[in-house]
Design an enzyme around this catalytic site. Structure first.
Site, mmCIF file in Angstrom:
data_model
loop_
_atom_site.group_PDB
_atom_site.id
_atom_site.type_symbol
_atom_site.label_atom_id
_atom_site.label_comp_id
_atom_site.label_asym_id
_atom_site.label_seq_id
_atom_site.Cartn_x
_atom_site.Cartn_y
_atom_site.Cartn_z
ATOM 1 N N GLU A 140 -0.391 4.890 -0.534
ATOM 2 C CA GLU A 140 -1.313 6.087 -0.894
ATOM 3 C C GLU A 140 -0.373 7.066 -0.803
ATOM 4 O OE1 GLU A 140 -4.869 5.957 1.539
ATOM 5 O OE2 GLU A 140 -5.828 4.296 0.252
ATOM 6 N N ASP B 286 -6.652 14.126 -25.078
ATOM 7 C CA ASP B 286 -6.237 12.503 -24.919
ATOM 8 C C ASP B 286 -5.637 11.853 -25.894
ATOM 9 O OD1 ASP B 286 -6.760 9.944 -24.427
ATOM 10 O OD2 ASP B 286 -8.789 10.121 -23.722
ATOM 11 N N THR C 47 -3.507 6.221 -22.390
ATOM 12 C CA THR C 47 -3.341 5.214 -21.563
ATOM 13 C C THR C 47 -1.853 4.606 -21.720
ATOM 14 O OG1 THR C 47 -3.805 4.176 -23.745
ATOM 15 C CG2 THR C 47 -5.655 4.345 -22.171
ATOM 16 N N LYS D 239 -1.429 1.171 -25.275
ATOM 17 C CA LYS D 239 -1.865 0.834 -26.775
ATOM 18 C C LYS D 239 -0.453 1.064 -27.531
ATOM 19 C CE LYS D 239 -6.632 2.715 -26.071
ATOM 20 N NZ LYS D 239 -6.770 3.117 -24.937
ATOM 21 N N TYR E 17 0.906 -1.253 -0.102
ATOM 22 C CA TYR E 17 -0.195 -0.213 -0.092
ATOM 23 C C TYR E 17 0.980 1.159 -0.055
ATOM 24 C CZ TYR E 17 -4.890 -0.602 -0.028
ATOM 25 O OH TYR E 17 -6.320 -0.855 -0.295
ATOM 26 N N ARG F 60 -1.583 -2.247 -18.844
ATOM 27 C CA ARG F 60 -2.605 -1.359 -19.039
ATOM 28 C C ARG F 60 -2.698 -0.473 -17.673
ATOM 29 N NH1 ARG F 60 -5.759 -4.244 -22.488
ATOM 30 N NH2 ARG F 60 -7.369 -2.731 -22.290
HETATM 31 N N1 DSN Z 1 -11.762 0.862 -25.548
HETATM 32 C C1 DSN Z 1 -10.518 1.652 -25.992
HETATM 33 C C2 DSN Z 1 -10.355 1.739 -27.785
HETATM 34 O O1 DSN Z 1 -10.594 0.555 -28.069
HETATM 35 O O2 DSN Z 1 -10.160 2.409 -28.194
HETATM 36 C C3 DSN Z 1 -10.701 2.976 -25.789
HETATM 37 O O3 DSN Z 1 -10.866 3.563 -24.337
#
Ligand code: DSN
Length: 425
Positions: free
Chosen positions: A49, A192, A218, A221, A47, A227
């Site tokens: 925090e 974003d 994110t 990707k 933990y 993730r």
């Molecule tokens: N779910 C993602 C995508 O497939 O683009 C976006 O959050």
């Protein structure tokens, strides 16, 4: 304790699925083995925090080092003065940005979900649309962001925040133009970059940091990490909007964002995932990752042309990034049917609404394809041509089980040339 074979057998089954298929979901990728290994480690027990040096628990000296390493590497990648690596996901990162800068009921503008936007950019089904007053801009008939509409709406509605970024948009962004109208109406610009972040990291697309106040992403990707989510500021700034923290103090934007992540919207950070983020960020800093980014762009160009040559209707006519959005109406098949049939051939795509779609989001008229994952597998331009030909064959023969089964055999054969995690046996 006995090994839980039920779960580990399923994980092995998923590994085989990933190995044997052609993965074209634009938001997916394959991490390196060391990124995955870092995820399954002992910081999961801790933990922590708070933030490095300011935790609410003892024993955080090592996770402080891990988190500082992730922060420092991420700052270097995007030339930032401040980053937060704790968001559990892209949606959590975006929730924290909203919490930091917007009061419930205040107005913001984002790209409409049905035009390629994201749930967290104001969908009525999402916290962003339920808590705040969402208005939208769309794309033109040609499929390009309608900057004229964006400007006109911004001037008429004066939103507090304008979001640029998308989930299904194949063109680069004119961040400069959005910032210009935002300055006119006094709006915050929030980018974003979840989809194109890995390409932006290596200077292969326009740089949002030059024009946007706040940037989120994110990490799983095109960044090819575990993730998770991140928030970044190239330059920290005193907020001219007079936004106060929950105690009524004016603060720098970095401080507002830190507070919005913890304690605003999350508790304990996932330090094992932050360790994996640090590993991935180290990989992104390498020259090899620049070659990876360039190969993504080359592969996407070849695949886009291969579809256009076969009479497919690509939204906007092509791509600048890693993805393609295809309107399948001229092929007489829905997105749902295409996805399901391609699944049977072990080619994984997702159905997607296209701009001005006449079908429900569950059925859709389109499919979205992206090349980051197959590029990680080692596929090059000549393979993109072959993949497009296989997809075309399936789509033209949806009712012919034998043809679909033949393609499945070819897919499996092809993917054996591109081993995935051979170390895992
Ligand atoms: N779910 C993602 C995508 O497939 O683009 C976006 O959050």
């Amino acid at each position: 304790m006995q090994k839980d074979n039920l779960v580990f057998d399923l994980i092995k089954k998923e590994l085989e699925r990933q190995r044997n298929g052609i993965e074209l979901i634009a938001s997916e990728n394959f991490t390196s083995l060391q990124v995955m290994q870092a995820m399954g480690t002992v910081p999961t027990n801790k933990y922590a925090e708070g933030y490095p040096g300011k935790r609410y628990y003892g024993g955080c000296e090592v996770v402080d080092e891990i988190e500082n390493l992730a922060i420092d590497r991420l700052k270097k990648i995007f030339n930032c003065s401040w980053t937060n690596v704790q968001p559990h996901s892209g949606a959590s990162a975006n929730a924290a940005v909203f919490l930091a800068v917007m009061k419930p009921g205040e107005k913001f503008m984002g790209l409409d979900l049905s035009m390629g936007g994201h749930l967290t950019h104001g969908s009525p089904a999402n916290f962003s649309g339920k808590t705040y007053h969402a208005i939208h801009y769309g794309v033109t008939k040609e499929g390009i962001v309608d900057y004229d509409q964006l400007e006109a709406r911004a001037r008429a509605e004066k939103p507090k925040m304008i979001i640029c970024g998308a989930s299904a948009y194949s063109r680069d962004w004119n961040y400069e133009r959005i910032r210009a109208v935002a300055d006119e109406v006094g709006a915050i610009v929030f980018a974003d970059i979840a989809h194109p972040a890995g390409l932006i990291a290596k200077g292969l697309l326009n740089d949002p940091f030059e024009h946007c106040h706040i940037v989120s992403s994110t990490t799983h990707k095109t960044l090819r990490g575990p993730r998770g989510g991140i928030i970044m500021l190239r330059n920290d700034f005193e907020n001219p909007w007079g936004i106060k923290d929950p105690k009524g103090n004016l603060r720098m934007m970095s401080s507002l964002l830190d507070l919005a992540v913890f304690p605003g919207s999350q508790g304990g950070p996932l330090e094992h995932v932050i360790a994996a983020k640090a590993v991935a960020f180290g990989e992104i800093l390498s020259n090899e990752f620049a070659l990876y980014g360039k190969q993504i762009l080359a592969n996407a160009q070849v695949m886009a042309k291969a579809f256009v040559n076969r009479g497919y209707n690509l939204i906007s006519g092509g791509t600048d990034n890693h993805l393609m959005l295809i309107d399948l109406r001229n092929k007489g098949i829905t997105g749902k049917k295409a996805q399901e049939t391609l699944d049977r051939a072990h080619i994984t795509v997702n159905r997607n609404s296209v701009p001005f779609d006449d079908k429900s989001p569950f059925v859709t008229s389109g499919m979205r394809l992206g090349v980051p994952a197959v590029t990680t597998r080692g596929m090059k331009e000549e393979h993109m041509e072959m993949v497009a030909a296989m997809i075309d064959k399936v789509i033209l023969n949806v009712h012919d089980d034998k043809t679909v089964a033949d393609v499945r055999v070819k897919v499996k054969e092809m993917m054996q040339q591109f081993p995935l995690y051979p170390e895992l046996g």
